[in-house]
Design an enzyme around this catalytic site. Structure first.
Site, short mmCIF file in Angstrom:
data_model
loop_
_atom_site.label_atom_id
_atom_site.label_comp_id
_atom_site.label_asym_id
_atom_site.label_seq_id
_atom_site.Cartn_x
_atom_site.Cartn_y
_atom_site.Cartn_z
N LYS A 4 2.39 9.71 8.34
CA LYS A 4 1.63 9.33 9.53
C LYS A 4 2.20 9.82 10.89
O LYS A 4 1.84 10.88 11.34
CB LYS A 4 1.42 7.82 9.56
CG LYS A 4 0.51 7.36 8.40
CD LYS A 4 -0.08 5.99 8.62
CE LYS A 4 -1.22 5.71 7.67
NZ LYS A 4 -0.88 5.01 6.44
N PHE A 42 0.85 -1.19 0.00
CA PHE A 42 0.00 0.00 0.00
C PHE A 42 0.88 1.24 0.00
O PHE A 42 1.76 1.39 0.86
CB PHE A 42 -0.92 0.02 1.23
CG PHE A 42 -1.92 1.15 1.18
CD1 PHE A 42 -3.13 1.02 0.52
CD2 PHE A 42 -1.63 2.38 1.78
CE1 PHE A 42 -4.04 2.06 0.45
CE2 PHE A 42 -2.53 3.45 1.71
CZ PHE A 42 -3.74 3.28 1.05
N ASP A 47 9.10 2.70 1.84
CA ASP A 47 7.90 3.43 2.26
C ASP A 47 7.74 3.23 3.77
O ASP A 47 7.27 2.20 4.24
CB ASP A 47 6.66 2.91 1.52
CG ASP A 47 5.38 3.65 1.92
OD1 ASP A 47 5.37 4.27 3.00
OD2 ASP A 47 4.40 3.58 1.17
#
Ligand code: PLP
Length: 392
Positions: A251, A136, A222
């Site tokens: 995040k 993702f 990532d």
């Protein structure tokens, strides 16, 4: 504006896009690892805004810094030098592995990955991006292209060009079979988050590192979900002993401020010359001050160590549960996946935990994902464990 849940739902149903499946909950405030609703009910928050609220809710140091910053300067353009931005970049360089020392600040994880892909294409002069099946990387067009899960891509396919190829996560032979002189970047999550808290061996990541080096492609880690202390190391790749060419953050970096970052070496960063890439809000004083406080608090309160130590205990206790409902316990630090026997079990467990005042997330259908604030205490972990054992 004071609204109760019923009013919020009605107004949202009338005026908001209906693109989220939302629980029957709305919060008014939070403190540490707890959230509160309008009726004053308390919830232990093991979701943390999806691994965002790393130093918990309303941390006093953060509140004070944000008040101070808002009263002075929230936004100025990148047409000018920005002190808070430079200071944050220095802090990121101090915790980043190897020669990763230069940051480009953006506004989200997807945008950080877009930036990393543009960087790789410009640096290598090549056009193909490789990423993992079940991975993702976000929902904007290019980051969606790199997200190797058809459930996110279908119906948006015209926006996704032929630039993406998907290898098997943990399968070094498939990377080897696909990488070549047209590969700009190999993207990889240190632990797949949305994919169900799935990791691969250190050998796999080392293999990807070597293949990238041999083929002149950039290895892009990532770290949007795994970065900034989450896994019990500053960065997820530190678990595997691998230094990528580029890492992307978001995040947990901002502790609630919308900020992302592309972090790379001096040499690679040079291809992004003035005018080549940028964003209006990127790295404004408000969000960069926020992230600076987050890094300071994580360091001063020893939260990377807390994530590591408490995470180990937590996973050991979860692993000791004897139940045919629990299939697997995995993860690292305070990024823990508990694979349950079915989606129905996962939904039922989430609901039963909510009835006990504990918020948990389910990802990949049947995986309970625990991604609490890094400030969470042993006592709060124990409260979860006793409730979870009851529920199971
Ligand atoms: C959440 C996430 C993203 C996307 O971040 P947004 O801020 O939602 O755009 C990208 N990569 C990973 C690994 C993520 O977990």
């Amino acid at each position: 504006m004071k609204m109760d849940l019923k009013k919020i739902k009605e107004t949202g149903a009338e005026y908001l896009f209906q693109n989220y499946g939302r629980a029957e909950l709305a919060f008014t405030h939070g403190k540490g690892a707890y959230l509160y609703d309008a009726e004053g009910r308390e919830y232990l928050d093991l979701v943390a805004g999806i691994a965002v609220n790393s130093i918990g809710h309303s941390h006093p140091r953060w509140v004070e810094a944000m008040r101070d910053q808002v009263s002075k300067l929230a936004h100025v353009s990148n047409l000018y030098h920005v002190g808070e931005q430079a200071e944050l970049a220095e802090k990121v360089a101090a915790i980043a592995p190897g020669g990763l020392k230069r940051s480009l600040f953006v506004n989200s994880g997807a945008e950080a990955n877009e930036g990393a892909m543009k960087l790789a294409v410009r640096y290598t002069g090549r056009g193909k991006i490789m990423s993992a099946l079940n991975g993702f990387h976000g929902r904007t067009s290019a980051s969606l292209g790199a997200t190797g899960q058809t459930k996110y891509q279908e119906t948006f396919e015209p926006l996704i060009s032929g630039a993406y190829r998907y290898y098997g996560f943990g399968d070094i032979e498939s990377v080897k079979g696909m990488i070549g002189k047209d590969t700009a970047a190999v993207m990889v999550e240190p632990i797949q988050g949305e994919g169900g808290v799935v990791t691969a061996s250190a050998d796999f990541f080392k293999g990807v590192r070597d293949l990238c080096t041999d083929n002149g492609a950039l290895m892009v880690a990532d770290e949007v979900q795994t970065g900034v202390g989450r896994t019990g190391r500053w960065f997820g790749m530190d678990l595997h002993g691998v230094v990528p060419d580029v890492m992307t953050l978001a995040k947990g970096l901002g502790g609630g401020a919308p900020i992302g970052a592309v972090v790379t070496t001096d040499e690679i960063s040079k291809v992004m010359t003035p005018g080549s890439h940028g964003t209006t809000f990127g790295g404004n004083p408000l969000v960069t001050r926020s992230a600076s406080v987050v890094i300071d608090v994580i360091r001063e309160e020893g939260l990377v160590g807390n994530a590591d130590g408490l995470g180990r205990e937590w996973m050991a206790e979860l692993g000791a549960i004897r139940s045919d409902k629990v299939r697997d316990v995995r993860g690292s630090g305070l990024m823990i996946g508990v694979e349950l026997d079915s989606e129905a079990t996962a939904a039922a467990v989430k609901g039963a935990m909510l009835d006990k005042g504990i918020l948990v997330n389910v990802c990949h259908g049947n995986v309970l994902r625990l991604i609490p604030p890094l400030i969470i205490s042993r006592g709060q972990k124990d409260a979860f464990m006793s409730a979870f054992k009851d529920v199971i």
